[in-house]
Design a protein around this motif. Structure first.
Motif, short mmCIF file in Angstrom:
data_model
loop_
_atom_site.label_atom_id
_atom_site.label_comp_id
_atom_site.label_asym_id
_atom_site.label_seq_id
_atom_site.Cartn_x
_atom_site.Cartn_y
_atom_site.Cartn_z
N SER A 26 0.92 -1.20 -0.07
CA SER A 26 0.13 -0.10 0.02
C SER A 26 0.89 1.25 -0.01
N GLU A 27 1.92 1.29 0.57
CA GLU A 27 2.56 2.48 1.13
C GLU A 27 3.57 2.94 -0.37
N MET A 50 3.50 6.19 -5.28
CA MET A 50 3.70 6.34 -7.08
C MET A 50 2.40 7.19 -7.42
N GLY A 51 1.47 7.82 -6.56
CA GLY A 51 0.69 8.75 -6.67
C GLY A 51 -0.81 8.15 -6.65
N ALA A 52 -0.91 6.96 -6.22
CA ALA A 52 -2.31 6.30 -6.26
C ALA A 52 -3.05 6.73 -5.09
N SER A 53 -4.37 6.84 -5.08
CA SER A 53 -5.04 6.94 -3.94
C SER A 53 -5.30 5.30 -3.34
N VAL A 54 -4.87 5.08 -2.29
CA VAL A 54 -4.72 3.72 -1.85
C VAL A 54 -5.62 3.52 -0.68
N HIS A 58 3.08 3.50 10.52
CA HIS A 58 4.27 3.66 9.57
C HIS A 58 4.03 4.60 8.60
N ALA A 59 2.86 4.52 7.93
CA ALA A 59 2.45 5.67 7.04
C ALA A 59 2.65 6.94 7.38
N VAL A 69 3.29 9.31 4.28
CA VAL A 69 2.70 8.85 3.11
C VAL A 69 0.93 8.90 3.57
N GLY A 70 0.33 9.14 2.81
CA GLY A 70 -1.10 9.18 2.82
C GLY A 70 -1.76 7.78 2.28
#
Length: 249
Positions: A78-79, A84-88, A104-105, A110-111
């Motif tokens: 996921s992270e 890479m720009g994705a909405s995960v 961790h995110a 990282v969102g």
């Protein structure tokens, strides 16, 4: 499908929840996943960018795409996909895993939208994604066909589903069970149940029943001389499968 039907196996959830603190330790009990991750990420980047007409060399090639990581664990996929720009959206039935992943995110800046929930609950809520991923999770669910059907529901028209799992062969028993768990100690003993491994034919049939078209199958093998995992045409142990939902006419 009924809203009450579930594919979660409580024993499997408990097993991986007990390892929650190990997710981001590259030398700990999850080290094999850390070694495996570059191959998975390269495959996802290549296939997703090709399908959606993106430049794989771009810094954020997945910008604007909504991805679902089912059984996200501590967020090892996921992270970096969010980077890479994705909405995960990363989901896992084990709340401890989700807490570790979210922490961790946050520490990494990282969102990621982490949720302690199931694929069935998300499908019942009407959630839809450009890409749905079930990576190394199919062999741990209680009902493979139901799980894949509910996961496939969440693929938007024109979207993709990617699944990675273990084939049920004598070779996979020798390498993934005896070798990885008992001889080499790459994984804790009891991580896998060989009888739950899924053949490519079974996986493809379930995805097609869910309304998807399988467009690619690829194996992953360990090269002991190079001490690394590599993509391969050999599907006898680890393999990945790519399927798409046709765009609406």
């Amino acid at each position: 499908m009924t809203a009450t039907a579930t594919t979660v196996d409580p024993r499997e959830v408990e097993r991986f929840a007990a390892l929650a603190a190990e997710w981001w330790n590259p030398r700990g009990k999850m080290r094999v996943l850390h070694r495996f991750n570059p191959v998975r990420l390269a495959y996802l980047r290549e296939k997703i960018t090709a399908h959606f007409g993106r430049d794989p060399r771009a810094i954020r090639p997945l910008e604007g795409l909504r991805l679902l990581d089912i059984g996200c664990g501590g967020g090892l996929l996921s992270e970096p996909l969010a980077r890479m720009g994705a909405s995960v959206t990363g989901i896992d039935p084990a709340e401890r895993n989700v807490r570790i992943a979210a922490l961790h995110a946050e520490e990494s800046g990282v969102g990621v939208d982490y949720r302690a929930t199931t694929a069935e609950a998300l499908a019942d809520a009407g959630e839809r994604f450009d890409v749905v991923m079930a990576m190394e999770v199919v062999e741990h669910v209680a009902d493979v066909d139901l799980f894949l059907a509910r996961a496939a529901e969440m693929v938007k028209p024109g979207g993709l589903m990617v699944a990675a799992t273990l084939n049920r062969t004598k070779r996979s028993f020798a390498l993934a069970i005896v070798g990885a768990e008992y001889v080499l100690g790459w994984l804790p003993r009891g991580t896998h149940d060989w009888k739950r491994f899924v053949t490519p034919e079974e996986l493809q049939a379930a995805l097609e029943t869910g309304g998807l078209d399988v467009v690619a199958r690829e194996g992953v093998v360990f090269n002991p001389l190079a001490d690394e995992w590599r993509r391969s045409s050999d599907l006898s142990v680890n393999y990945m499968m790519l399927a798409e939902r046709r765009a609406a006419a």
